[in-house]
Design a protein around this motif. Structure first.
Motif, PDB file in Angstrom:
ATOM      1  N   LYS A   7       1.030  -1.184  -0.027  1.00 46.40           N
ATOM      2  CA  LYS A   7       0.146  -0.108  -0.062  1.00 46.40           C
ATOM      3  C   LYS A   7       0.985   1.239  -0.092  1.00 46.40           C
ATOM      4  O   LYS A   7       1.887   1.471   0.711  1.00 46.40           O
ATOM      5  N   GLY A   9       0.830   5.333   0.332  1.00 47.79           N
ATOM      6  CA  GLY A   9       0.038   6.454   0.966  1.00 47.79           C
ATOM      7  C   GLY A   9       0.002   7.657  -0.143  1.00 47.79           C
ATOM      8  O   GLY A   9       0.962   7.654  -0.906  1.00 47.79           O
ATOM      9  N   GLY A  10      -0.506   8.686   0.577  1.00 46.20           N
ATOM     10  CA  GLY A  10      -0.616   9.730  -0.619  1.00 46.20           C
ATOM     11  C   GLY A  10       0.779  10.539  -0.679  1.00 46.20           C
ATOM     12  O   GLY A  10       1.039  10.965  -1.777  1.00 46.20           O
ATOM     13  N   THR A 174       5.140   4.356   3.287  1.00 45.82           N
ATOM     14  CA  THR A 174       4.920   5.708   3.690  1.00 45.82           C
ATOM     15  C   THR A 174       5.863   6.602   3.850  1.00 45.82           C
ATOM     16  O   THR A 174       7.027   6.439   2.959  1.00 45.82           O
ATOM     17  N   ASP A 175       5.727   7.732   4.490  1.00 48.08           N
ATOM     18  CA  ASP A 175       6.667   8.584   4.262  1.00 48.08           C
ATOM     19  C   ASP A 175       7.872   8.859   5.448  1.00 48.08           C
ATOM     20  O   ASP A 175       8.699   9.858   5.527  1.00 48.08           O
ATOM     21  N   PHE A 180       7.596   4.903  14.758  1.00 47.75           N
ATOM     22  CA  PHE A 180       8.277   5.338  15.670  1.00 47.75           C
ATOM     23  C   PHE A 180       7.784   5.427  17.199  1.00 47.75           C
ATOM     24  O   PHE A 180       6.544   5.421  17.507  1.00 47.75           O
ATOM     25  N   ASP A 183       5.516  10.608  16.932  1.00 44.47           N
ATOM     26  CA  ASP A 183       5.616  11.077  15.660  1.00 44.47           C
ATOM     27  C   ASP A 183       6.892  11.864  15.298  1.00 44.47           C
ATOM     28  O   ASP A 183       7.055  13.139  16.010  1.00 44.47           O
ATOM     29  N   ARG A 185       7.540  13.976  13.290  1.00 44.99           N
ATOM     30  CA  ARG A 185       7.323  15.328  12.953  1.00 44.99           C
ATOM     31  C   ARG A 185       7.543  16.009  14.385  1.00 44.99           C
ATOM     32  O   ARG A 185       7.780  17.480  14.113  1.00 44.99           O
ATOM     33  N   LYS A 210      -1.295   8.261  13.309  1.00 47.96           N
ATOM     34  CA  LYS A 210      -1.894   7.954  11.964  1.00 47.96           C
ATOM     35  C   LYS A 210      -0.985   7.197  11.084  1.00 47.96           C
ATOM     36  O   LYS A 210      -1.616   6.944  10.105  1.00 47.96           O
TER      37      LYS A 210
HETATM   38  P1  ADP Z   1       0.414   8.099   4.047  1.00 45.94           P
HETATM   39  O1  ADP Z   1      -0.001   9.272   3.331  1.00 45.94           O
HETATM   40  O2  ADP Z   1       1.422   7.050   3.780  1.00 45.94           O
HETATM   41  O3  ADP Z   1      -0.897   7.248   4.512  1.00 45.94           O
HETATM   42  P2  ADP Z   1       0.337   9.270   6.614  1.00 45.94           P
HETATM   43  O4  ADP Z   1       0.176  10.808   6.725  1.00 45.94           O
HETATM   44  O5  ADP Z   1      -1.170   8.588   6.994  1.00 45.94           O
HETATM   45  O6  ADP Z   1       0.916   8.763   5.587  1.00 45.94           O
HETATM   46  O7  ADP Z   1       1.084   8.660   8.065  1.00 45.94           O
HETATM   47  C1  ADP Z   1       2.379   8.815   8.079  1.00 45.94           C
HETATM   48  C2  ADP Z   1       2.593   9.824   9.051  1.00 45.94           C
HETATM   49  O8  ADP Z   1       2.251   9.541  10.510  1.00 45.94           O
HETATM   50  C3  ADP Z   1       4.155  10.368   9.534  1.00 45.94           C
HETATM   51  O9  ADP Z   1       4.482  11.297   8.515  1.00 45.94           O
HETATM   52  C4  ADP Z   1       4.132  10.881  10.731  1.00 45.94           C
HETATM   53  O10 ADP Z   1       4.041  12.333  10.821  1.00 45.94           O
HETATM   54  C5  ADP Z   1       2.832  10.220  11.380  1.00 45.94           C
HETATM   55  N1  ADP Z   1       3.043   9.405  12.769  1.00 45.94           N
HETATM   56  C6  ADP Z   1       2.411   9.812  13.661  1.00 45.94           C
HETATM   57  N2  ADP Z   1       2.737   8.944  14.757  1.00 45.94           N
HETATM   58  C7  ADP Z   1       3.702   8.259  14.213  1.00 45.94           C
HETATM   59  C8  ADP Z   1       4.573   7.352  14.559  1.00 45.94           C
HETATM   60  N3  ADP Z   1       4.266   6.787  15.897  1.00 45.94           N
HETATM   61  N4  ADP Z   1       5.586   6.671  13.834  1.00 45.94           N
HETATM   62  C9  ADP Z   1       5.364   7.009  12.670  1.00 45.94           C
HETATM   63  N5  ADP Z   1       4.827   7.973  12.151  1.00 45.94           N
HETATM   64  C10 ADP Z   1       3.892   8.493  12.935  1.00 45.94           C
END
Ligand code: ADP
Ligand code: ASP
Ligand code: MG
Length: 426
Positions: A7, A9-10, A174-175, A180, A183, A185, A210
């Motif tokens: 899969k 993601g965006g 994903t990105d 982790f 998050d 970020r 998320k």
């Molecule tokens: P996608 O577009 O691939 O579905 P999402 O934006 O839905 O990506 O999910 C990826 C994002 O989730 C990461 O960029 C990060 O900011 C966020 N995130 C939140 N909590 C965590 C975590 N515990 N570990 C990794 N990423 C996390």
């Protein structure tokens, strides 16, 4: 070599370059001998942009038309991805959720998958194709209307297809490099987790991490599908999410971390029903009205009533996106409930500490509150489960609170900074 579901993601398919990069990766998996099914999300922030557009036309768009609009995002990326793969000399066919056999109930905007009949995907694979499926969408069993699975729902599409096709693994690209301890970020010193139990991941996802959607983890746990969360921008191994730690063999138990991570969520709002008569049945009437409006709620607190008035306040949290619906439902039931007023607050945030080890470590709660106090963060609501403590605070306090708790529990990495490869964090 078995079947893999991948899969993207965006943020992995945000532009033409991204689509071409992902296409190469998919072709590599095919060349390695796998049968490959790809689930793809809408490009970049397309879904948010479509939502903004709908709101400009109508403040409360009808569910059916809203879903029809949102599914367009995934149709664009699936077709472009199939084209990019063909351009690399490999066969690919794209399918909408409905064509892929994703059958749902008829609750628009957050439909549940009730069956997956992937006959056309099987045929496409047997004919040597790579199958590309639009994530986040299905078709309702009764009315045959197009539905969406709720924000982030492509994760669920991927796991549901992996289960129906008996895939070896469901890879979520994903990105970031995996799951982790917080998050990346928000916490630069967040640490990548190599393996996390479905149980802990479920709590993290439910608390706002998320990176994986809660429903997807639930589905994977039920069907025992291992998930590998990894970056589509790097070749690094990511995080395995499964029921059993693959490193535990026989009786040899691998030690469990006490705390898996810190999650935060700024997507919720708080409603306070002020001046509710303190007598049996009041909460039942309030939450029946909310449930009938199909609004999901999270935390609930009821204040001690002032003896002189016999009135109390009841507060609860819910997704901001459902705030309007909930307020309307409560206003309509004002006669039956008999409250004074409603207060709506969308400047709240939630911070949660998750880990199966906290069951047997009584000091965890105290250290959590100490860390928040040291950071000068005021707590408004508290809720706990066996393996989680959550608090609601002011939204502005969330980043600082997350970092403080992460450090206090010794989760900070002492080597590399966590990398965020793309996405806008929206
Ligand atoms: P996608 O577009 O691939 O579905 P999402 O934006 O839905 O990506 O999910 C990826 C994002 O989730 C990461 O960029 C990060 O900011 C966020 N995130 C939140 N909590 C965590 C975590 N515990 N570990 C990794 N990423 C996390
Ligand atoms: N495109 C949808 C969303 O942004 C589904 C997904 O990305 O999983 O929520
Ligand atoms: Mg996502």
């Amino acid at each position: 070599m078995g079947l893999v579901v991948q899969k993207y993601g965006g943020s992995s398919v945000a532009d033409a370059e991204g689509i071409k990069r992902v296409a190469k990766r998919i072709v590599e998996a095919k060349k390695n001998g796998h049968q490959v099914v790809v689930v793809v999300s809408a490009m970049g922030d397309t879904t948010d942009e479509l939502i903004d557009l709908a709101e400009k036309v109508s403040p409360m768009p009808a569910g059916r038309e809203f879903d029809m609009l949102l599914t367009a995002g995934e149709r664009i990326s699936m077709a472009l991805l199939a084209m990019a793969i063909k351009n690399l000399g490999h066969e690919a066919q794209s399918f909408t959720g409905s064509q892929a056999g994703v059958i749902t109930d008829s609750v628009h905007n957050k439909a549940r998958i009730i069956d997956v009949t992937p006959g056309r995907i099987r045929t496409a694979l047997d004919e040597g194709n790579i199958a590309i499926v639009a994530g986040f969408q299905g078709v309702s069993q009764d009315k045959k209307d197009i539905t969406t699975l709720g924000r982030g729902g492509s994760d669920t599409t991927a796991v549901a297809l992996a289960a129906a096709l008996d895939a070896e693994v469901c890879e979520i690209y994903t990105d970031v490099d995996g799951v982790f301890t917080a998050d990346p970020r928000v916490v630069k010193k967040a640490r990548k987790i190599d393996w996390i139990s479905s149980e802990d991941m479920l709590e993290l996802a439910a608390s706002g991490s998320k990176v994986l959607l809660h429903r997807c983890v639930e589905y994977a746990r039920r069907y025992d599908i291992p998930i590998h969360v990894r970056s589509s921008f790097s070749g690094l191994p990511g995080t395995w999410v499964s029921n059993e730690n693959p490193k535990s063999q026989g009786d040899q138990q691998v030690e469990h971390a006490i705390i898996s991570g810190v999650a935060h969520d700024v997507s919720e709002a708080k409603i306070t029903v002020v001046g509710v008569p303190d007598k049996p049945g009041e909460a039942a009437v309030i939450f029946r009205a909310i449930a009938d409006a199909e609004v999901n709620i999270d935390m609930i607190v009821q204040n001690v009533s002032a003896a002189s008035t016999g009135l109390t306040d009841i507060s609860f949290t819910l997704p901001k996106s459902e705030g309007r619906k909930a307020i309307d439902a409560l206003e309509k039931s004002k006669g039956a409930i008999g409250f004074d007023s409603l207060r709506y607050d969308d400047q709240i945030g939630k911070i949660s500490l998750v880990g199966a080890g906290m069951k047997t470590n009584p000091g965890v709660t105290a250290s959590f509150f100490q860390a928040l106090s040291d950071a000068g963060v005021n707590i408004e609501l508290i809720s706990t489960s066996e393996i989680r403590i959550s608090v609601v605070t002011r939204q502005d306090d969330v980043p600082e609170a997350v970092r403080a708790v992460h450090s206090a529990f010794g989760l900070d990495s002492d080597s590399d900074e966590a990398v965020v490869y793309g996405g806008t964090g929206r």
